[in-house]
Structure formats: structure tokens, C-alpha cells
Scaffold this active site. Structure first.
Site, mmCIF file in Angstrom:
data_model
loop_
_atom_site.group_PDB
_atom_site.id
_atom_site.type_symbol
_atom_site.label_atom_id
_atom_site.label_comp_id
_atom_site.label_asym_id
_atom_site.label_seq_id
_atom_site.Cartn_x
_atom_site.Cartn_y
_atom_site.Cartn_z
ATOM 1 N N CYS A 107 0.828 -1.211 0.000
ATOM 2 C CA CYS A 107 0.000 0.000 0.000
ATOM 3 C C CYS A 107 0.862 1.260 0.000
ATOM 4 O O CYS A 107 0.316 2.378 -0.066
ATOM 5 C CB CYS A 107 -0.910 0.023 1.233
ATOM 6 S SG CYS A 107 -1.862 -1.474 1.478
ATOM 7 N N HIS A 127 -10.374 -3.254 4.391
ATOM 8 C CA HIS A 127 -11.083 -4.200 3.533
ATOM 9 C C HIS A 127 -12.476 -4.428 4.106
ATOM 10 O O HIS A 127 -12.995 -5.547 4.053
ATOM 11 C CB HIS A 127 -10.321 -5.523 3.451
ATOM 12 C CG HIS A 127 -9.093 -5.457 2.605
ATOM 13 N ND1 HIS A 127 -8.364 -6.576 2.268
ATOM 14 C CD2 HIS A 127 -8.462 -4.419 2.023
ATOM 15 C CE1 HIS A 127 -7.329 -6.218 1.512
ATOM 16 N NE2 HIS A 127 -7.368 -4.903 1.363
ATOM 17 N N GLU A 152 -26.852 12.133 9.340
ATOM 18 C CA GLU A 152 -26.139 12.853 10.409
ATOM 19 C C GLU A 152 -24.632 12.595 10.354
ATOM 20 O O GLU A 152 -23.821 13.494 10.570
ATOM 21 C CB GLU A 152 -26.711 12.443 11.775
ATOM 22 C CG GLU A 152 -26.063 13.108 12.974
ATOM 23 C CD GLU A 152 -26.332 14.608 13.057
ATOM 24 O OE1 GLU A 152 -27.167 15.114 12.273
ATOM 25 O OE2 GLU A 152 -25.692 15.271 13.892
ATOM 26 N N HIS A 202 -12.748 -4.244 -3.294
ATOM 27 C CA HIS A 202 -11.511 -4.304 -2.541
ATOM 28 C C HIS A 202 -11.613 -3.593 -1.183
ATOM 29 O O HIS A 202 -11.474 -4.236 -0.145
ATOM 30 C CB HIS A 202 -10.380 -3.698 -3.397
ATOM 31 C CG HIS A 202 -9.034 -3.711 -2.770
ATOM 32 N ND1 HIS A 202 -7.869 -3.691 -3.505
ATOM 33 C CD2 HIS A 202 -8.630 -3.696 -1.483
ATOM 34 C CE1 HIS A 202 -6.833 -3.699 -2.699
ATOM 35 N NE2 HIS A 202 -7.272 -3.698 -1.461
HETATM 36 C C1 LIG Z 1 -5.551 -10.395 1.616
HETATM 37 S S1 LIG Z 1 -4.112 -9.818 0.873
HETATM 38 C C2 LIG Z 1 -4.436 -8.111 0.630
HETATM 39 C C3 LIG Z 1 -3.275 -7.339 0.061
HETATM 40 O O1 LIG Z 1 -2.970 -7.811 -1.211
HETATM 41 C C4 LIG Z 1 -3.577 -5.883 -0.044
HETATM 42 O O2 LIG Z 1 -4.844 -5.650 -0.624
HETATM 43 C C5 LIG Z 1 -3.535 -5.156 1.275
HETATM 44 O O3 LIG Z 1 -4.411 -4.408 1.613
HETATM 45 C C6 LIG Z 1 -2.400 -5.301 2.194
HETATM 46 O O4 LIG Z 1 -1.189 -5.254 1.540
HETATM 47 P P1 LIG Z 1 0.155 -5.450 2.395
HETATM 48 O O5 LIG Z 1 1.249 -5.371 1.394
HETATM 49 O O6 LIG Z 1 0.050 -6.762 3.106
HETATM 50 O O7 LIG Z 1 0.187 -4.320 3.410
HETATM 51 ZN ZN LIG Z 2 -5.939 -3.866 0.179
#
Ligand SMILES: CSC[C@@H](O)[C@@H](O)C(=O)COP(=O)(O)O
Ligand SMILES: [Zn+2]
Length: 252
Positions: A107, A127, A152, A202
């Protein structure tokens, strides 16, 4: 803190010198300890909400020119202090955990957008099921944006009031998290008032001036996403001004 003197990382390759640097410990100043505690503590909290399960999601915190981030592919609710990466504001790794198998979160480029484009002090990635389902609502899919008004909890989003329409752009998911970076940047440029970006099928990226604001906005948005899904199931359009809103219906 000067990153170069902290760890001696080669800034061109971002590779740590060998042997690995010392872990984050009492030798670090208080500010670093606080940022690390925020990450480990909030990840545990968010896990309890079901927002960062299965290693997905996370949070990154910026203090001044220093950014703190979790490793990739680890259970975020079980992070240890010494697992946290330290980066500079350009996204270059300045200090890495002693466990050399760890890599910085995928990320990273998305968190950096929040810091660089919004001057954010924290960015949360969840997520959350409510966020995922909100990206699949019929009006959201067609419009490429999540809209909601007259709730609200919209007041918990900076620069938004009860009668305003909250708009959160939705970008398409990609096979790898990092591949989202370009479309996230484009959405942030196009939606300057939006507090977050949704990723279809996602989750959510949401930021704030500090972790308190990012956490608050995340909680408000998640609540709104869930309410929107339930309203949709009840056949109520969450994007429309309710007919009984005297203030909005009054002729000016
Ligand atoms: C269930 S694996 C999810 C990851 O691929 C990704 O979407 C995520 O949010 C986290 O990425 P990361 O690299 O583990 O920090
Ligand atoms: Zn993710």
C-alpha cells in the site's frame, strides 16, 4: 531526525546496509514510539471491526517528514514495534526492521499519495465489507462514485454538513495493490473535496490531518456505507434528498 544518520540506507536503491539496523526501541525518541504505537494499536482495533483481516488493509502515519508503515503480508493485528518501517516523505525507506525477510507494505505508494497530495498525517486502508458492498451498489457502479445525502454522520466528514452530498470516487481494482496508484492519484485530483477513495471489490483508502481525524472519518464513512446498503435493500434511494426535508424543498 535525519534519515541518513539514522540508518545509512542507500537512498538510490532503498536497500538497507548489512548488518541490519537496530530495531525500534528505547533509543528512539518519543515521537517515533508514539507513531509506532498508533499503528500497532489501531491495527488491533480495526481487526476487531473486521476491517484488516487476513493480512489485508493497514494504516500509515506521518510525523513531519517521517513516515511509519507496516510490512507486507503480515497479520496486521499482530504487528510488533520492531516490524515497522520508517520512510521519508518521498517514500524512500530510511530504516527497516531487523527481520530482513520483511518488505514494506504494498500500500506504500497509495499511502504516499495521501501524504504528498493531501498533506495527510495518517492514511487508513480497510477491507471493510460495508466499503466493498458500497462499491457494488447499482447507482455507484454506473456513476463511478458513491453518493449519499441527508445523514447525520456526513457531518463527521471535514467540510461536509447534513444537507450536503458526500461524494467518494470509486476506482477499479487491480491484481496488485501498487497498480492502483495511478488511478488513485487521478481520482484525488478530480475529487478535491472527497475524504477518501473507494476501490471496487476491494476496500477503502481514507486519510486525515492526523490519525484521530483519519480514524473518525473512516468510522463515519463505514457507517454511511453500511446504512446505504441497508437503505438500498429497503428500496430507499440514499442518494436523494428526502421529500420531507423542509430546508431543501423550500423555494429560495
Ligand atoms: C488479503 S491480501 C491483501 C493485500 O494484497 C492488499 O490488498 C492489502 O491491503 C495489504 O497489503 P500489504 O502489502 O500486506 O500491506
Ligand atoms: Zn488492500
Amino acid at each position: 531526525m535525519n534519515g541518513q544518520s539514522l540508518d545509512g540506507v542507500d537512498h538510490r536503491t532503498h536497500r538497507a546496509p548489512s548488518p541490519p539496523e537496530r530495531p525500534l526501541d528505547e533509543a528512539y525518541e518519543r515521537g517515533h514510539e508514539d507513531a509506532v504505537s498508533v499503528i500497532t494499536g489501531l491495527c488491533r482495533e480495526m481487526y476487531r471491526h473486521g476491517w484488516v483481516t487476513g493480512t489485508g488493509g493497514g494504516i500509515s502515519v506521518r510525523q513531519g517528514d517521517t513516515v511509519y508503515m507496516a510490512p507486507s503480508g503480515v497479520q496486521k493485528e499482530r504487528l510488533r514495534r520492531e516490524d515497522i518501517f520508517v520512510l521519508d516523505r518521498s517514500g524512500a525507506v530510511r530504516h527497516r526492521p531487523p527481520n530482513t525477510a520483511l518488505r514494506v507494505s504494498q500500500c506504500c505508494p497509495l499511502f504516499m499519495h495521501a501524504f504528498q497530495m493531501r498533506n495527510a498525517g495518517a492514511c487508513i486502508h480497510t477491507h471493510s465489507q460495508a466499503a466493498v458492498l458500497a462499491t457494488l451498489l447499482p447507482p455507484t457502479v454506473a456513476a463511478g462514485e458513491f453518493r449519499m445525502t441527508h445523514q447525520e454522520m456526513i457531518k463527521g466528514v471535514p467540510q461536509h454538513g447534513y444537507h450536503d452530498t458526500l461524494v467518494v470516487p470509486v476506482i477499479d481494482n487491480t491484481a496488485q495493490e501498487e497498480q492502483l496508484a495511478a488511478s488513485m492519484a487521478a481520482a484525488m485530483r478530480a475529487y478535491t473535496r472527497a475524504p477518501a477513495v473507494l476501490v471496487r471489490r476491494h476496500g477503502l483508502y481514507v486519510w486525515g490531518r492526523d490519525y484521530v481525524q483519519a480514524k473518525t472519518v473512516n468510522e463515519c464513512l463505514d457507517y454511511l456505507f453500511e446504512v446505504a446498503c441497508r437503505m438500498h435493500a429497503m428500496g430507499i434511494d440514499h442518494t436523494q434528498v428526502p421529500p420531507d426535508c423542509a430546508e431543501c424543498r423550500q423555494p429560495k
